[in-house]
Design an enzyme around this catalytic site. Structure first.
Site, PDB file in Angstrom:
ATOM      1  N   LYS A  93      41.134  45.984  43.351  1.00  0.00           N
ATOM      2  CA  LYS A  93      40.378  46.862  44.242  1.00  0.00           C
ATOM      3  C   LYS A  93      38.877  46.601  44.171  1.00  0.00           C
ATOM      4  O   LYS A  93      38.232  46.400  45.185  1.00  0.00           O
ATOM      5  CB  LYS A  93      40.668  48.326  43.897  1.00  0.00           C
ATOM      6  CG  LYS A  93      42.095  48.721  44.223  1.00  0.00           C
ATOM      7  CD  LYS A  93      42.381  50.160  43.801  1.00  0.00           C
ATOM      8  CE  LYS A  93      43.866  50.455  43.779  1.00  0.00           C
ATOM      9  NZ  LYS A  93      44.602  49.592  42.822  1.00  0.00           N
ATOM     10  N   THR A 122      44.449  41.116  38.192  1.00  0.00           N
ATOM     11  CA  THR A 122      44.802  40.696  36.844  1.00  0.00           C
ATOM     12  C   THR A 122      46.114  41.342  36.433  1.00  0.00           C
ATOM     13  O   THR A 122      46.451  42.433  36.890  1.00  0.00           O
ATOM     14  CB  THR A 122      43.724  41.102  35.804  1.00  0.00           C
ATOM     15  OG1 THR A 122      43.534  42.522  35.862  1.00  0.00           O
ATOM     16  CG2 THR A 122      42.414  40.392  36.054  1.00  0.00           C
ATOM     17  N   ASN A 172      48.108  42.863  33.268  1.00  0.00           N
ATOM     18  CA  ASN A 172      47.778  43.453  31.974  1.00  0.00           C
ATOM     19  C   ASN A 172      49.007  43.523  31.083  1.00  0.00           C
ATOM     20  O   ASN A 172      50.087  43.886  31.545  1.00  0.00           O
ATOM     21  CB  ASN A 172      47.245  44.876  32.176  1.00  0.00           C
ATOM     22  CG  ASN A 172      45.896  44.876  32.868  1.00  0.00           C
ATOM     23  OD1 ASN A 172      44.871  44.890  32.228  1.00  0.00           O
ATOM     24  ND2 ASN A 172      45.915  44.824  34.194  1.00  0.00           N
ATOM     25  N   GLU A 182      43.668  40.713  29.771  1.00  0.00           N
ATOM     26  CA  GLU A 182      43.925  40.689  31.211  1.00  0.00           C
ATOM     27  C   GLU A 182      43.981  39.244  31.683  1.00  0.00           C
ATOM     28  O   GLU A 182      43.067  38.471  31.435  1.00  0.00           O
ATOM     29  CB  GLU A 182      42.824  41.450  31.953  1.00  0.00           C
ATOM     30  CG  GLU A 182      42.747  42.915  31.528  1.00  0.00           C
ATOM     31  CD  GLU A 182      41.581  43.641  32.168  1.00  0.00           C
ATOM     32  OE1 GLU A 182      41.382  43.464  33.389  1.00  0.00           O
ATOM     33  OE2 GLU A 182      40.868  44.357  31.456  1.00  0.00           O
ATOM     34  N   ILE A 225      45.917  35.081  37.215  1.00  0.00           N
ATOM     35  CA  ILE A 225      46.652  33.862  37.529  1.00  0.00           C
ATOM     36  C   ILE A 225      46.039  33.256  38.782  1.00  0.00           C
ATOM     37  O   ILE A 225      45.834  33.951  39.780  1.00  0.00           O
ATOM     38  CB  ILE A 225      48.157  34.170  37.728  1.00  0.00           C
ATOM     39  CG1 ILE A 225      48.712  34.821  36.451  1.00  0.00           C
ATOM     40  CG2 ILE A 225      48.929  32.895  38.076  1.00  0.00           C
ATOM     41  CD1 ILE A 225      50.140  35.330  36.574  1.00  0.00           C
ATOM     42  N   HIS A 231      46.564  31.868  41.567  1.00  0.00           N
ATOM     43  CA  HIS A 231      47.654  31.689  42.533  1.00  0.00           C
ATOM     44  C   HIS A 231      47.751  32.995  43.302  1.00  0.00           C
ATOM     45  O   HIS A 231      47.489  34.055  42.750  1.00  0.00           O
ATOM     46  CB  HIS A 231      48.970  31.422  41.783  1.00  0.00           C
ATOM     47  CG  HIS A 231      50.171  31.372  42.686  1.00  0.00           C
ATOM     48  ND1 HIS A 231      50.457  30.280  43.469  1.00  0.00           N
ATOM     49  CD2 HIS A 231      51.141  32.292  42.932  1.00  0.00           C
ATOM     50  CE1 HIS A 231      51.570  30.536  44.163  1.00  0.00           C
ATOM     51  NE2 HIS A 231      51.994  31.733  43.850  1.00  0.00           N
ATOM     52  N   TYR A 243      54.650  44.174  38.396  1.00  0.00           N
ATOM     53  CA  TYR A 243      54.746  45.081  37.253  1.00  0.00           C
ATOM     54  C   TYR A 243      56.175  45.072  36.732  1.00  0.00           C
ATOM     55  O   TYR A 243      57.125  45.034  37.511  1.00  0.00           O
ATOM     56  CB  TYR A 243      54.387  46.516  37.653  1.00  0.00           C
ATOM     57  CG  TYR A 243      52.959  46.657  38.129  1.00  0.00           C
ATOM     58  CD1 TYR A 243      51.896  46.373  37.264  1.00  0.00           C
ATOM     59  CD2 TYR A 243      52.667  47.067  39.416  1.00  0.00           C
ATOM     60  CE1 TYR A 243      50.582  46.483  37.696  1.00  0.00           C
ATOM     61  CE2 TYR A 243      51.354  47.184  39.852  1.00  0.00           C
ATOM     62  CZ  TYR A 243      50.326  46.894  38.982  1.00  0.00           C
ATOM     63  OH  TYR A 243      49.022  47.004  39.399  1.00  0.00           O
ATOM     64  N   LYS A 277      30.368  39.459  27.966  1.00  0.00           N
ATOM     65  CA  LYS A 277      29.013  40.002  27.998  1.00  0.00           C
ATOM     66  C   LYS A 277      28.916  41.049  29.092  1.00  0.00           C
ATOM     67  O   LYS A 277      29.783  41.146  29.945  1.00  0.00           O
ATOM     68  CB  LYS A 277      27.984  38.895  28.216  1.00  0.00           C
ATOM     69  CG  LYS A 277      28.208  38.037  29.464  1.00  0.00           C
ATOM     70  CD  LYS A 277      27.098  36.975  29.555  1.00  0.00           C
ATOM     71  CE  LYS A 277      27.107  36.266  30.893  1.00  0.00           C
ATOM     72  NZ  LYS A 277      27.798  34.980  30.875  1.00  0.00           N
ATOM     73  N   PHE A 335      27.063  42.894  32.377  1.00  0.00           N
ATOM     74  CA  PHE A 335      26.422  42.416  33.601  1.00  0.00           C
ATOM     75  C   PHE A 335      25.635  43.553  34.228  1.00  0.00           C
ATOM     76  O   PHE A 335      25.972  44.713  34.079  1.00  0.00           O
ATOM     77  CB  PHE A 335      27.485  41.897  34.580  1.00  0.00           C
ATOM     78  CG  PHE A 335      28.172  40.661  34.068  1.00  0.00           C
ATOM     79  CD1 PHE A 335      27.634  39.401  34.306  1.00  0.00           C
ATOM     80  CD2 PHE A 335      29.328  40.755  33.323  1.00  0.00           C
ATOM     81  CE1 PHE A 335      28.245  38.259  33.806  1.00  0.00           C
ATOM     82  CE2 PHE A 335      29.952  39.619  32.818  1.00  0.00           C
ATOM     83  CZ  PHE A 335      29.401  38.364  33.066  1.00  0.00           C
TER      84      PHE A 335
END
Length: 156
Positions: A22, A28, A30, A80, A83, A85, A92, A108, A110
């Site tokens: 979103k 990702t 998890n 996380e 992929i 692709h 899930y 780090k 941001f």
């Protein structure tokens, strides 16, 4: 970071914070807390790359973040996997198998979401380059990615 690599890991994909797709446009997968806790405690946090496979599907390049995501000030460590692709639907509850083959950078903070997104895009490009090298490519074919037929993994 390198003494733990390559690192082989497998686990069920669970719902994360719902931010990747979103807010970042970078979905990702998890792992559950149990899987995260099974990682070596002294593996450095940061951004890694390697190979990933969902269920018995194809093996794809991936980028992985291990840590607390300073930008989001997480209190729980997360692992996380992005992929590289495009999947048609969420997965899930599927089993995700990964092999972490290399390290890109420490995590780090941001100043902005845009800065975070552009860093992730750079990480993805770096991962693609590294994974084309022979020493990383050979792990794409590892037997680890072939789940034995009919093997029950996490009740699936």
């Amino acid at each position: 970071a390198m003494r733990h690599l390559p690192y082989f890991c497998r686990g069920e994909v669970v719902k994360g914070f719902g931010r990747g797709s979103k807010e970042l446009g970078i979905p990702t997968a998890n792992f559950s807390e149990q899987v995260v806790e099974s990682f070596p405690s002294d593996i450095p946090t940061g951004i890694y790359y390697g190979w990933a496979c969902v269920g018995n599907g194809d093996v794809h390049k991936m980028v992985l973040s291990i840590g607390w995501n300073p930008f989001y000030k997480n209190i729980k460590k997360s692992v996380e996997t992005h992929i590289i692709h495009t999947f048609k639907e969420d997965f899930y509850g599927e089993i995700l198998s990964i092999v972490i083959t290399g390290y890109i950078r420490p995590e780090k903070n941001f100043d902005s979401l845009d800065a975070l997104i552009s860093a992730i895009q750079e990480d993805i490009e770096e991962a693609k380059r590294q994974l084309d090298l022979p020493e990383h490519l050979k792990l794409k074919e590892d037997n680890f990615f072939h789940l034995p037929e009919g093997k029950i993994v996490n009740n699936h």
